[in-house]
Structures are given as C-alpha cells and as structure tokens.
Design a protein around this motif. Structure first.
Motif, short mmCIF file in Angstrom:
data_model
loop_
_atom_site.label_atom_id
_atom_site.label_comp_id
_atom_site.label_asym_id
_atom_site.label_seq_id
_atom_site.Cartn_x
_atom_site.Cartn_y
_atom_site.Cartn_z
N SER A 90 64.95 0.16 -50.46
CA SER A 90 64.17 1.28 -49.93
C SER A 90 65.03 2.11 -48.97
O SER A 90 65.93 1.59 -48.33
CB SER A 90 62.94 0.77 -49.17
N GLN A 119 56.21 4.36 -43.61
CA GLN A 119 55.26 3.24 -43.62
C GLN A 119 54.89 2.81 -42.20
O GLN A 119 53.73 2.53 -41.91
CB GLN A 119 55.83 2.06 -44.41
N SER A 179 54.16 -5.48 -45.28
CA SER A 179 53.12 -5.86 -46.23
C SER A 179 52.09 -6.77 -45.57
O SER A 179 50.88 -6.59 -45.77
CB SER A 179 53.75 -6.56 -47.44
N LYS A 190 47.47 4.30 -49.78
CA LYS A 190 48.70 5.08 -49.94
C LYS A 190 49.95 4.30 -49.55
O LYS A 190 51.05 4.83 -49.62
CB LYS A 190 48.61 6.35 -49.09
N ARG A 191 49.78 3.04 -49.18
CA ARG A 191 50.94 2.27 -48.75
C ARG A 191 51.92 2.11 -49.91
O ARG A 191 51.54 2.03 -51.06
CB ARG A 191 50.53 0.93 -48.18
N LYS A 192 53.18 2.04 -49.56
CA LYS A 192 54.23 1.84 -50.54
C LYS A 192 54.91 0.52 -50.23
O LYS A 192 55.09 0.16 -49.08
CB LYS A 192 55.25 2.98 -50.45
N SER A 193 55.29 -0.17 -51.27
CA SER A 193 56.03 -1.41 -51.02
C SER A 193 57.47 -1.04 -50.68
O SER A 193 58.02 -0.07 -51.20
CB SER A 193 55.97 -2.33 -52.23
N THR A 194 58.04 -1.79 -49.79
CA THR A 194 59.43 -1.55 -49.39
C THR A 194 60.23 -2.82 -49.66
O THR A 194 59.71 -3.93 -49.56
CB THR A 194 59.52 -1.17 -47.90
N VAL A 217 61.51 5.87 -46.10
CA VAL A 217 60.30 5.19 -46.60
C VAL A 217 59.83 4.16 -45.58
O VAL A 217 58.64 4.07 -45.29
CB VAL A 217 60.56 4.53 -47.97
#
Length: 182
Positions: free
Chosen positions: A81, A89, A43, A73-77, A85
């Motif tokens: 997770s 990232q 992040s 398009k980033r995803k939080s991990t 994923v």
C-alpha cells in the motif's frame, strides 16, 4: 598471473554486488512488513469501530447509518500500500471515532455502558498498536534509506532501481500539546 588477479577482483565485486542486493531486499521487505502490520492493526480498529457502531444503532439510527457508510469505504492495506492510502485510512478512522464520541456525549447511558467501554478500550489498544507499528515502519525506512543513499551501496541501489521510501507523517493535531487547564 594478471588473469588470476582480474578474475579474483571480478569475483570479489560480484560477491559484493550480490551481498548488497540481498541487504537491500531484506531492508525493503522489512519496510513492507512494517506497512503490513499497520494494515493489520487498522483492520482490527475498523472491526472495533463496527462493534461501537452497532452499539450506537440502538441510540441513534442516523448516526449508525453515517458510521456504517464510513466503515463501508474502508480499504485494506498491506505491505504494498502507498503511504497516502495508510494516511487516508487513519483519517477515516479518526473521523469515525470522533463521530462515536459525539454520540456518546449525547447519550450518557451509552457512554456508561460496559459494552461501550470494552469496545472503546479495544479501539484505544489498536490505536496504540498502530502508533507502535508506525514507529517501526519509520525506523525501517530510516535504515533502508540510509543504505540506498550511502556510497558504495548506493551504486548497487541505483543500478537495481531501489527507490527512497517516504516516512509516515504525524498528524498536526496529535503533535500539539494538550491543554492542561483544570
């Protein structure tokens, strides 16, 4: 007398079972915590990349929009997770960094900018922290997997459905020896 011996053996087995369950939960939580730390570092890298994208904006609007599309398009991990994923990232971050480096090569004044240098230093700092967090995660997984595979703890792990965890893989290009040609 036999009843006391049976009760004593049963009590020892229950205490052992509870002890192993607590150890398994503790090691599982360490694995989750390690994954969560990777997410925190990712992040921070995304935030630093956003700052770099803002710098790119004044030089190349098209590259800025492309970078912002990737960043969007980033995803939080977190600790729950999947490894997949986390890896996706990491690849997205690496791709965005490559794009920024290409733009910086095209615009030497961008590359020479103090703000660019500071933002890139932040990205590199967070990348090193991700690398360390990945090592901690893999170490945690090693300890956890060893416990669930060794007898007698594996018996409790099987009964309580503790599953083996996957390791984070190293990208092939990062394992190749860099060229030392001058």
């Amino acid at each position: 007398m036999v009843t006391i011996i049976v009760i004593a053996i049963a009590a020892v087995l229950v205490l052992w079972f509870v002890s192993v369950q607590r150890k398994l939960v503790g090691k599982d939580e360490m694995c989750k915590n390690s994954l969560s730390q990777i997410g925190v570092q990712q992040s921070s890298r995304w935030d630093a990349l956003t700052a770099l994208a803002e710098l790119v904006k004044s030089y190349n609007e098209h590259e800025y929009k492309t970078l912002m599309d990737v960043i969007a398009k980033r995803k939080s991990t977190d600790g729950n997770s999947s490894i997949e994923v986390i890896e996706i990232q990491e690849k997205a971050i690496s791709g965005a960094i490559r794009q920024i480096n290409v733009v910086a090569e095209q615009y030497p004044e961008l590359k020479a900018s103090e703000n660019y240098s500071k933002a890139m230093d932040s990205v590199n700092t967070y990348e090193n922290q991700v690398r360390m967090s990945r090592m901690v995660y893999n170490d945690s997984v090693t300890v956890y997997n060893r416990i669930i595979r060794q007898i007698p703890d594996s018996l409790v792990a099987g009964i309580l459905h503790f599953a083996e965890r996957k390791y984070l893989e190293v990208e092939q290009q990062k394992t190749a020896m860099p060229s030392m040609k001058i």
